[in-house]
Scaffold this motif. Sequence first.
Motif, PDB file in Angstrom:
ATOM      1  N   UNK A   1       0.612  -1.032  -0.088  1.00  0.00           N
ATOM      2  CA  UNK A   1      -0.110  -0.103  -0.053  1.00  0.00           C
ATOM      3  C   UNK A   1       0.859   1.389   0.088  1.00  0.00           C
ATOM      4  N   UNK A   2       1.917   1.263   0.806  1.00  0.00           N
ATOM      5  CA  UNK A   2       2.901   2.280   0.980  1.00  0.00           C
ATOM      6  C   UNK A   2       3.408   2.847  -0.259  1.00  0.00           C
TER       7      UNK A   2
ATOM      8  N   UNK B   1       6.457  -4.243  14.663  1.00  0.00           N
ATOM      9  CA  UNK B   1       7.250  -5.551  14.783  1.00  0.00           C
ATOM     10  C   UNK B   1       7.896  -5.495  13.604  1.00  0.00           C
ATOM     11  N   UNK B   2       9.240  -6.175  13.688  1.00  0.00           N
ATOM     12  CA  UNK B   2      10.248  -5.890  12.528  1.00  0.00           C
ATOM     13  C   UNK B   2       9.886  -6.764  11.361  1.00  0.00           C
TER      14      UNK B   2
ATOM     15  N   UNK C   1       9.939  -2.034  10.490  1.00  0.00           N
ATOM     16  CA  UNK C   1       9.523  -0.938  11.430  1.00  0.00           C
ATOM     17  C   UNK C   1      10.267   0.341  10.709  1.00  0.00           C
ATOM     18  N   UNK C   2      11.193   0.028  10.088  1.00  0.00           N
ATOM     19  CA  UNK C   2      11.857   1.230   9.490  1.00  0.00           C
ATOM     20  C   UNK C   2      11.135   1.561   8.090  1.00  0.00           C
ATOM     21  N   UNK C   3      10.909   0.297   7.377  1.00  0.00           N
ATOM     22  CA  UNK C   3      10.592   0.611   5.562  1.00  0.00           C
ATOM     23  C   UNK C   3       9.308   1.168   5.896  1.00  0.00           C
ATOM     24  N   UNK C   4       8.035   0.782   6.460  1.00  0.00           N
ATOM     25  CA  UNK C   4       6.860   1.311   6.402  1.00  0.00           C
ATOM     26  C   UNK C   4       7.016   2.937   6.729  1.00  0.00           C
TER      27      UNK C   4
ATOM     28  N   UNK D   1      16.357   5.857  -2.149  1.00  0.00           N
ATOM     29  CA  UNK D   1      17.294   4.852  -2.001  1.00  0.00           C
ATOM     30  C   UNK D   1      18.439   5.092  -0.922  1.00  0.00           C
ATOM     31  N   UNK D   2      18.832   6.464  -1.182  1.00  0.00           N
ATOM     32  CA  UNK D   2      19.846   6.859  -0.152  1.00  0.00           C
ATOM     33  C   UNK D   2      19.409   7.018   1.295  1.00  0.00           C
ATOM     34  N   UNK D   3      18.190   7.295   1.173  1.00  0.00           N
ATOM     35  CA  UNK D   3      17.537   7.529   2.557  1.00  0.00           C
ATOM     36  C   UNK D   3      17.218   6.283   3.217  1.00  0.00           C
ATOM     37  N   UNK D   4      16.854   5.330   2.566  1.00  0.00           N
ATOM     38  CA  UNK D   4      16.582   3.909   2.961  1.00  0.00           C
ATOM     39  C   UNK D   4      17.820   3.313   3.486  1.00  0.00           C
TER      40      UNK D   4
END
Length: 609
Positions: free
Chosen positions: A36-37, A62-63, A139-142, A82-85
């Motif tokens: 979705x995101x 949760x991870x 937990x970081x990607x979303x 990409x660089x932010x990720x």
Amino acid sequence: MNNFTSIIGAADHLDNSSDHNEFDTDVFIVGTGPMGATTALALASYGVRTTMISQWSWLANTPRAHITNLRAVEVLRDLGIEEEAKKYAVSWKEMGDTLFTTSLNGPEIARLETWGTGDLRSGDYVKASPCTMLDIPQTYMEPLLVKNAAERGAKVLFSTKYLGHEQDANGVTVRLLNRASGQEYSLRARYLVGADGAKSQIAEELGLEFEGHTARAGTAYVRFNADLSSYVAHRPSILHWIMNPAADFGEIGMGLLRAVRPWDEWIAGWGFSVDDGEPDLSDERVISQIRTLVGDPDLQIDLQGTSTWYVNQQHALSMSKGRVFCGGDATHRHPPSSGLGSNTCMQDAYNLAWKLAYSVKGYAGESLLDSYSDERTPVGAQIVARANQSRLDYAPLRECFNTEMGDGTKSIEAGLARLQAPTQEGADLREKLATSLELKNTEFNALGVELNQRYSSTAVLSDSHEVEVFALDPQLHLQATTRPGAKLPHAWLVGANGRRISTLDVTGKGRFTLITGLSGQAWKDAAQDLNLPFLDTLVVGEEQIKDPYAYWARVREIEEAGALLVRPDGYIAWRQIKNTWEAGEAGKQLSLALEQVLGTTLASLVTAG
């Protein structure tokens, strides 16, 4: 003007105030997970009015998913994050080996160089993409995806529950509940996207058919914090499989210690029999099990949470109906083995988003949207089968470490004695271990599974009736090709500033790209004559982009005067291996190709002024 805003600006003249009055949003998305995101981020980048909801007041807590493969990182790259990720990722180098050991503090049984980091495979990965694999917990990607989608104009509503929808010839009416106020209300959208997870209400409402079954095995997961750096910092690895009698049950028959953040945030996992019901996850039991897996009876553990999940093997036979589209876990349900879950979700989104954008902008007919299901349904079936097979492929490895003793009990010492015996039986067992370990490359070094996906639909114009023949194992190795339906190969070019730039960087961004060479002037002229607001032309060899390494010449599989039509998602829609057309014919061929791919006539499009 950057590439994203150029397509947005070119489409501004298509806006219709009456349409805006009828529709509250162009695309309504249910679910803020990876599918979705990513859909919301891409649509917002393309200038499409987008609204996304979550019934919860938070994002992933949760991870869960974490492996981010080359293709998913390429999606992030094209969308400009990409660089932010990378700031939130465990780097490719740190992902390291996968260990098979009796405990983190005990004797090792085997190691496998994984995720393409090893000496035997790293070159394949470097050659395949300008990106590297990353480990980014959900937990970081979303938050990364949602934040950027919102910054680019997507509306994000939390504590908003989807109740149902009704679609008609012109749009979709979506019924919602504001969970904070208790108010029910409706919104009107052109299209609805169901990214609402493995228990998708939208997929059920559409009556999508599924093949396979659910809950055939169970796994306990425990999140905990503990400093384990003394056990792993010298041999970096995000996955540690524990071959220990304490975890010798369930389908895999091994325990798992997964590094969420090096080296103090972890997940411990072990299987259980579904027939026996829920496992004992009391604090006492969980702490004892973790200490056993680590091999430290005094380990200080900060428990964060426990959960169970079930192994599914199920995929949808179609992914859309009318103006409603499903994707991600709503249409393919499988275990995390092979690390394909969130990656496939993001690629569903990337395939769908540009097609929705072109439909909203009036650039495409209905057949383009139909191609989403035609292209992504086979991928869903493939990855569901692969993820489940990867679990089954642990059996030969487990058989090499037989811990049973004569009295029916089990011990690590018995398993090690058999494996290390200086006898023919021991030698045979060690040879079997090496063979069994090699089989796990299909899970941990499966570059082909990740990058060899081929599309067949009305949005791909095949130029050959011959079945593609793979020179190497198509699961393990990428076969780069410019055959229509394949992803554009990565090759390093050099820009006018003298810096290297990938073929993937000069295509995409929501636009079609026609690629030709210096002697393909007819194609360049044809594209300029069409004057389409979504079509760029790239002439390799002109001053702004050159091929000094001849990398592109090696992989293009067309003559310099030929042409490739690359879709916004980086897949090749059409190609002409050589230009044999008379003057003026190139334009007709290009026009015909675009019309077939888009499912419309170019005469119906309003060109940029």
